[in-house]
Scaffold this motif. Structure first.
Motif, short mmCIF file in Angstrom:
data_model
loop_
_atom_site.label_atom_id
_atom_site.label_comp_id
_atom_site.label_asym_id
_atom_site.label_seq_id
_atom_site.Cartn_x
_atom_site.Cartn_y
_atom_site.Cartn_z
N ALA A 6 -8.31 17.40 5.10
CA ALA A 6 -8.66 18.51 4.21
C ALA A 6 -9.87 18.11 3.36
CB ALA A 6 -7.48 18.85 3.31
N CYS A 7 -10.57 19.10 2.82
CA CYS A 7 -11.75 18.83 1.98
C CYS A 7 -11.34 18.08 0.72
CB CYS A 7 -12.43 20.15 1.60
SG CYS A 7 -13.79 19.91 0.43
N ASN A 8 -12.03 16.98 0.43
CA ASN A 8 -11.72 16.14 -0.72
C ASN A 8 -12.16 16.78 -2.03
OD1 ASN A 8 -12.59 13.36 -2.45
ND2 ASN A 8 -10.67 13.26 -1.32
N LEU A 9 -13.07 17.75 -1.95
CA LEU A 9 -13.61 18.36 -3.16
C LEU A 9 -12.81 19.59 -3.58
CD1 LEU A 9 -15.84 18.22 -5.27
CD2 LEU A 9 -17.40 19.32 -3.65
N CYS A 10 -12.49 20.48 -2.64
CA CYS A 10 -11.82 21.73 -3.02
C CYS A 10 -10.45 21.90 -2.37
CB CYS A 10 -12.72 22.93 -2.71
SG CYS A 10 -12.78 23.34 -0.96
N GLY A 11 -10.10 21.01 -1.45
CA GLY A 11 -8.77 21.07 -0.84
C GLY A 11 -8.64 22.02 0.35
N ARG A 50 -18.53 20.63 7.91
CA ARG A 50 -18.88 21.14 6.58
C ARG A 50 -17.78 22.10 6.12
NH1 ARG A 50 -24.07 21.96 4.39
NH2 ARG A 50 -25.02 22.02 6.43
N CYS A 51 -17.25 21.84 4.93
CA CYS A 51 -16.20 22.70 4.37
C CYS A 51 -16.75 24.12 4.20
CB CYS A 51 -15.74 22.15 3.02
SG CYS A 51 -14.64 23.27 2.13
N THR A 52 -16.01 25.11 4.71
CA THR A 52 -16.51 26.48 4.64
C THR A 52 -16.39 27.05 3.22
OG1 THR A 52 -14.37 27.18 5.47
CG2 THR A 52 -16.15 27.11 7.06
N GLN A 53 -15.57 26.41 2.38
CA GLN A 53 -15.40 26.89 1.00
C GLN A 53 -16.48 26.35 0.07
OE1 GLN A 53 -13.02 29.21 0.06
NE2 GLN A 53 -12.79 29.29 2.29
N CYS A 54 -16.62 25.01 0.02
CA CYS A 54 -17.50 24.41 -1.00
C CYS A 54 -18.74 23.73 -0.42
CB CYS A 54 -16.71 23.42 -1.86
SG CYS A 54 -16.35 21.87 -1.01
N GLY A 55 -18.80 23.56 0.90
CA GLY A 55 -20.00 22.98 1.50
C GLY A 55 -20.00 21.46 1.61
ZN LIG Z 1 -14.41 22.12 0.11
#
Ligand SMILES: [Zn+2]
Length: 306
Positions: A6-11, A50-55
């Motif tokens: 999972a994305c480490n920045l926004c989950g 690339r995370c589709t939420q936060c990039g």
């Molecule tokens: Zn993210």
């Protein structure tokens, strides 16, 4: 076994594939050799998304965190110590803005996370800092201790350091290797005094070089798990109790012989020829300042508890 992360920045769990895995069925994948500081595992990397939420850009799927940490614990790299001159010059230069930020503290206390054999600690000590390091590689940590430096073998999670004790915490070319940058920012926040400074130097996926070179950007490597841009790194810091002071591209000094050795990837013959010429001319150990704009330093101040 490699699993999606999972994305480490926004989950978020949704991510778009940027660069497919180039390791293929290479059985040496994950071998210790690739985790050496002077390793030239260029062009070989995990799938990068690339995370589709936060990039945020990161490697996924990948092996479990423990397997990755074990690879670093076993690293042995005699070449690193030989390649010291370029690093000393680079660190001498990198220390200056930190000194300006701590103001008139007499012997400011610094912690270098992932200090390796301790070259930065030596430079900082020479300039009057009280310098400490944490390093997972047993070989590198022992090498640093042998040189009289305060280095704890392990990670921030295991080092048992006192909270609110440091004026400055540095991570030179380290955050891109961590399995959990967000957790690390929270640990750094706890270790810093109020108003303390964090300094992060890492590759910059938002800079011009990766956009020009695409899949040939040399920093796409198996051991790099996170590819921050200035924006995603600033967001990580701001969500964990820091305020960004400044972000700037910062290159490094490399010895001419080291640069020419890197040419092997393009042409082994040309590399051999040029290294031979440089040796005959007595130029092998000449330091060259290189800044392609794809390495960024971020300075931030602790403004809140994480
Ligand atoms: Zn993210």
């Amino acid at each position: 076994m490699a699993v999606p992360v999972a994305c480490n920045l926004c989950g978020a769990n949704e991510a778009q594939l940027l660069f497919p895995n180039t390791l293929g069925t290479d059985r040496r994948s994950g071998s210790i050799e690739r985790y050496r500081c002077t390793s030239s595992g260029y062009g070989k990397h995990l799938a990068i998304v690339r995370c589709t939420q936060c990039g945020l850009v990161y490697a996924s799927p990948r092996n479990g965190d423990e397997a990755i940490l074990e690879s670093y614990e076993d690293v042995v790299d005699e070449l690193y110590v030989e390649e010291q001159l370029g690093r000393v010059l680079t660190f001498e230069r990198n220390l200056r803005p930190l000194l300006a930020l701590v103001g008139d503290v007499e012997h400011p206390r610094l912690l270098d996370v992932g200090c390796y054999a301790g070259v930065f600690l030596e430079v900082a000590t020479r300039h009057g800092w009280e310098a400490w390091g944490v390093e997972p590689s047993a070989w590198a940590a022992e090498e640093a201790v042998r040189r009289g430096l305060h280095v704890i073998r392990g990670t921030l999670a295991t080092a048992g350091l006192a909270p609110a004790w440091f004026d400055v915490v540095t991570l030179w070319d380290v955050i891109e290797h961590l399995t959990d940058p967000k957790g690390e920012m929270q640990r750094v926040n706890r270790l810093l005094k109020p108003g303390g400074i964090i300094c992060i130097h890492t590759i910059d996926i938002g800079s011009l070089m990766p956009r020009i070179l695409g899949p040939h950007w040399p920093w796409l490597m198996e051991m790099h798990l996170y590819y921050f841009s200035r924006r995603t790194l600033a967001q990580l810091l701001e969500e964990n109790g820091f305020q960004v002071i400044r972000q700037f591209s910062q290159g490094r000094y490399l010895l001419l012989d080291y640069l020419l050795a890197q040419l092997q990837a393009v042409s082994p013959q040309l590399s051999r020829l040029l290294r031979g010429s440089a040796r005959r001319l007595g130029l092998s150990r000449r330091p060259i300042s290189i800044n392609l704009g794809d390495l960024c330093t971020t300075l931030a101040r602790k403004t809140a508890e994480a």
